[in-house]
Design a protein around this motif. Sequence first.
Motif, PDB file in Angstrom:
ATOM      1  N   LEU A  69       0.833  -1.201   0.000  1.00  0.00           N
ATOM      2  CA  LEU A  69       0.000   0.000   0.000  1.00  0.00           C
ATOM      3  C   LEU A  69       0.869   1.253   0.000  1.00  0.00           C
ATOM      4  N   TYR A  70       1.893   1.262   0.837  1.00  0.00           N
ATOM      5  CA  TYR A  70       2.813   2.402   0.907  1.00  0.00           C
ATOM      6  C   TYR A  70       3.468   2.658  -0.450  1.00  0.00           C
ATOM      7  N   ASP A  71       3.982   1.608  -1.074  1.00  0.00           N
ATOM      8  CA  ASP A  71       4.647   1.773  -2.371  1.00  0.00           C
ATOM      9  C   ASP A  71       3.692   2.355  -3.416  1.00  0.00           C
ATOM     10  N   ALA A  72       2.446   1.928  -3.401  1.00  0.00           N
ATOM     11  CA  ALA A  72       1.455   2.467  -4.343  1.00  0.00           C
ATOM     12  C   ALA A  72       1.179   3.944  -4.064  1.00  0.00           C
ATOM     13  N   LEU A  73       1.128   4.311  -2.781  1.00  0.00           N
ATOM     14  CA  LEU A  73       0.897   5.709  -2.425  1.00  0.00           C
ATOM     15  C   LEU A  73       2.078   6.579  -2.849  1.00  0.00           C
ATOM     16  N   VAL A  74       3.284   6.094  -2.617  1.00  0.00           N
ATOM     17  CA  VAL A  74       4.478   6.846  -3.024  1.00  0.00           C
ATOM     18  C   VAL A  74       4.484   7.022  -4.542  1.00  0.00           C
ATOM     19  N   ALA A  75       4.192   5.955  -5.273  1.00  0.00           N
ATOM     20  CA  ALA A  75       4.158   6.022  -6.738  1.00  0.00           C
ATOM     21  C   ALA A  75       3.107   7.022  -7.222  1.00  0.00           C
ATOM     22  N   GLY A  76       2.036   7.179  -6.446  1.00  0.00           N
ATOM     23  CA  GLY A  76       0.969   8.108  -6.810  1.00  0.00           C
ATOM     24  C   GLY A  76       1.187   9.539  -6.343  1.00  0.00           C
ATOM     25  N   GLY A  77       2.319   9.787  -5.686  1.00  0.00           N
ATOM     26  CA  GLY A  77       2.640  11.155  -5.286  1.00  0.00           C
ATOM     27  C   GLY A  77       2.072  11.609  -3.958  1.00  0.00           C
ATOM     28  N   VAL A  78       1.632  10.670  -3.117  1.00  0.00           N
ATOM     29  CA  VAL A  78       1.095  11.050  -1.812  1.00  0.00           C
ATOM     30  C   VAL A  78       2.214  11.587  -0.931  1.00  0.00           C
ATOM     31  N   LYS A  79       1.920  12.665  -0.220  1.00  0.00           N
ATOM     32  CA  LYS A  79       2.873  13.288   0.704  1.00  0.00           C
ATOM     33  C   LYS A  79       2.519  12.848   2.121  1.00  0.00           C
ATOM     34  N   PHE A  80       3.549  12.465   2.883  1.00  0.00           N
ATOM     35  CA  PHE A  80       3.372  12.032   4.267  1.00  0.00           C
ATOM     36  C   PHE A  80       3.930  13.100   5.204  1.00  0.00           C
ATOM     37  N   TYR A  81       3.154  13.411   6.225  1.00  0.00           N
ATOM     38  CA  TYR A  81       3.576  14.331   7.270  1.00  0.00           C
ATOM     39  C   TYR A  81       3.590  13.543   8.576  1.00  0.00           C
ATOM     40  N   LEU A  82       4.686  13.654   9.341  1.00  0.00           N
ATOM     41  CA  LEU A  82       4.806  12.969  10.615  1.00  0.00           C
ATOM     42  C   LEU A  82       4.850  14.002  11.729  1.00  0.00           C
ATOM     43  N   SER A  83       4.045  13.781  12.741  1.00  0.00           N
ATOM     44  CA  SER A  83       4.083  14.672  13.886  1.00  0.00           C
ATOM     45  C   SER A  83       5.495  14.701  14.444  1.00  0.00           C
ATOM     46  N   GLY A  84       6.073  15.880  14.491  1.00  0.00           N
ATOM     47  CA  GLY A  84       7.420  16.027  15.012  1.00  0.00           C
ATOM     48  C   GLY A  84       7.517  15.650  16.475  1.00  0.00           C
ATOM     49  N   MET A  85       6.516  16.037  17.258  1.00  0.00           N
ATOM     50  CA  MET A  85       6.534  15.729  18.683  1.00  0.00           C
ATOM     51  C   MET A  85       6.346  14.233  18.918  1.00  0.00           C
ATOM     52  N   SER A  86       5.445  13.609  18.179  1.00  0.00           N
ATOM     53  CA  SER A  86       5.229  12.169  18.303  1.00  0.00           C
ATOM     54  C   SER A  86       6.473  11.398  17.874  1.00  0.00           C
ATOM     55  N   SER A  87       7.114  11.876  16.826  1.00  0.00           N
ATOM     56  CA  SER A  87       8.328  11.220  16.333  1.00  0.00           C
ATOM     57  C   SER A  87       9.442  11.294  17.368  1.00  0.00           C
ATOM     58  N   LYS A  88       9.640  12.471  17.916  1.00  0.00           N
ATOM     59  CA  LYS A  88      10.690  12.650  18.917  1.00  0.00           C
ATOM     60  C   LYS A  88      10.436  11.756  20.128  1.00  0.00           C
ATOM     61  N   ALA A  89       9.198  11.686  20.578  1.00  0.00           N
ATOM     62  CA  ALA A  89       8.860  10.872  21.749  1.00  0.00           C
ATOM     63  C   ALA A  89       9.080   9.385  21.503  1.00  0.00           C
ATOM     64  N   ARG A  90       9.096   8.972  20.232  1.00  0.00           N
ATOM     65  CA  ARG A  90       9.258   7.555  19.893  1.00  0.00           C
ATOM     66  C   ARG A  90      10.615   7.247  19.265  1.00  0.00           C
ATOM     67  N   GLY A  91      11.528   8.197  19.357  1.00  0.00           N
ATOM     68  CA  GLY A  91      12.885   7.986  18.875  1.00  0.00           C
ATOM     69  C   GLY A  91      13.032   7.965  17.369  1.00  0.00           C
ATOM     70  N   LEU A  92      12.081   8.554  16.652  1.00  0.00           N
ATOM     71  CA  LEU A  92      12.156   8.622  15.190  1.00  0.00           C
ATOM     72  C   LEU A  92      12.724   9.984  14.813  1.00  0.00           C
ATOM     73  N   ALA A  93      13.863   9.977  14.157  1.00  0.00           N
ATOM     74  CA  ALA A  93      14.537  11.222  13.791  1.00  0.00           C
ATOM     75  C   ALA A  93      14.370  11.512  12.311  1.00  0.00           C
TER      76      ALA A  93
END
Length: 120
Positions: free
Chosen positions: A66-90
């Motif tokens: 599903l992700y690969d199809a979305l990327v191929a279709g030009g979908v933009k993903f936004y990740l919560s910066g605060m949620s990412s930081k709290a979960r160790g995602l940089a």
Amino acid sequence: MAIILVHLTHGPEHPTRAALAFLVAKSALDEGHEVNMFLAGDAVQVLRDGVLDNLSGLGTGKLRDLYDALVAGGVKFYLSGMSSKARGLAEGDITGKPAEMAMPNILVRLALEADRMFTY
């Protein structure tokens, strides 16, 4: 066509719900709509390669497909910066992906610009 925002707050702990958000986004894309995804809370973890490669929802398919199809279709993903930081995602963890860290004001802007919003 419409602008669709899919807001996902569930991650690997709820694989079907997480994959369902991606399936709905792909369905909207397949219908010709513009799609954006905003991932917050535990959902930010679904863009980790290990999760993308191993998560499958019941009746919703493999997240990687599903992700690969979305990327191929030009979908933009936004990740919560605060949620990412709290979960160790940089920022470096999403290098090479069509994603950016975003604060809550971006979610508000995307929601106001969207014709429809789906939340999972």
